[in-house]
Design a protein around this motif. Structure first.
Motif, mmCIF file in Angstrom:
data_model
loop_
_atom_site.group_PDB
_atom_site.id
_atom_site.type_symbol
_atom_site.label_atom_id
_atom_site.label_comp_id
_atom_site.label_asym_id
_atom_site.label_seq_id
_atom_site.Cartn_x
_atom_site.Cartn_y
_atom_site.Cartn_z
ATOM 1 N N ALA A 240 1.978 11.281 -0.591
ATOM 2 C CA ALA A 240 1.287 9.867 -0.556
ATOM 3 C C ALA A 240 0.919 9.776 0.767
ATOM 4 O O ALA A 240 -0.556 9.447 1.041
ATOM 5 C CB ALA A 240 2.326 8.816 -0.934
ATOM 6 N N LEU B 253 -3.270 9.216 1.438
ATOM 7 C CA LEU B 253 -3.735 7.733 1.823
ATOM 8 C C LEU B 253 -4.446 7.618 3.182
ATOM 9 O O LEU B 253 -5.220 7.151 3.470
ATOM 10 C CB LEU B 253 -2.815 6.832 1.780
ATOM 11 N N ALA C 45 -7.717 4.362 2.500
ATOM 12 C CA ALA C 45 -6.630 4.299 1.584
ATOM 13 C C ALA C 45 -7.157 4.233 -0.170
ATOM 14 O O ALA C 45 -7.059 5.134 -0.842
ATOM 15 C CB ALA C 45 -5.407 3.604 1.915
ATOM 16 N N ASN D 186 -9.666 6.776 -0.832
ATOM 17 C CA ASN D 186 -8.622 8.381 -1.287
ATOM 18 C C ASN D 186 -8.350 8.231 -2.498
ATOM 19 O O ASN D 186 -8.192 9.156 -3.141
ATOM 20 C CB ASN D 186 -7.708 8.464 -0.104
ATOM 21 N N ILE D 187 -7.808 7.003 -2.967
ATOM 22 C CA ILE D 187 -7.302 6.858 -4.433
ATOM 23 C C ILE D 187 -8.345 7.170 -5.192
ATOM 24 O O ILE D 187 -8.020 8.051 -6.306
ATOM 25 C CB ILE D 187 -6.679 5.525 -4.559
ATOM 26 N N GLY E 239 0.996 3.860 -3.194
ATOM 27 C CA GLY E 239 0.762 5.404 -2.830
ATOM 28 C C GLY E 239 1.868 6.281 -3.399
ATOM 29 O O GLY E 239 1.673 7.248 -4.071
ATOM 30 N N ILE F 95 0.717 -1.286 0.123
ATOM 31 C CA ILE F 95 -0.093 0.043 0.180
ATOM 32 C C ILE F 95 1.022 1.385 -0.035
ATOM 33 O O ILE F 95 0.771 2.104 -0.867
ATOM 34 C CB ILE F 95 -1.044 0.121 1.162
ATOM 35 N N TYR G 248 -7.243 -0.830 5.099
ATOM 36 C CA TYR G 248 -6.637 0.032 4.016
ATOM 37 C C TYR G 248 -7.823 0.469 3.305
ATOM 38 O O TYR G 248 -7.443 1.223 2.139
ATOM 39 C CB TYR G 248 -5.404 -0.574 3.227
#
Length: 109
Positions: free
Chosen positions: A25, A29, A70, A73-74, A16, A12, A67
């Motif tokens: 990143a 994230l 994360a 958020n991506i 990122g 991860i 995650y």
């Protein structure tokens, strides 16, 4: 089990870094949206991003669910499916996901 967790953590982080750069990143994230906003704007994107990760990097397992923010958020940053596929492939291209599969070893990392 611990090696698979370490693999998830580092994957991860590296994904990122590839997508956003190592300076930005960590903050992207880990961004937490206000409680009045949904976790992600595009739920189809979230599903696609998770599938791309699992295809290249192996199962998230219960441990990897941490995650999900994360991944959201991506998507919220507008990262394309192709960019995510490329980043996952670059980071996890040689990873043998079957070696650490919870279905084979009977655990949920």
């Amino acid at each position: 089990m611990m090696m698979h967790r370490a693999h998830l953590d580092s994957s991860i982080e590296l994904i990122g870094n590839l997508i956003f750069g190592s300076d930005v990143a960590p903050s992207v994230l880990k961004t937490v949206r206000p409680s009045c906003q949904a976790l992600v704007d595009d739920w189809v994107c979230l599903k696609t991003v998770v599938q791309a990760f699992e295809l290249h990097c192996g199962s998230l397992t219960q441990y990897g669910m941490k995650y999900m923010r994360a991944f959201a958020n991506i998507c919220n940053e507008g990262v394309s499916k192709d960019a995510m596929e490329e980043a996952c492939g670059n980071v996890c291209g040689s990873y043998n996901s079957a070696k650490w599969s919870p279905f084979i070893h009977g655990y949920s990392a």
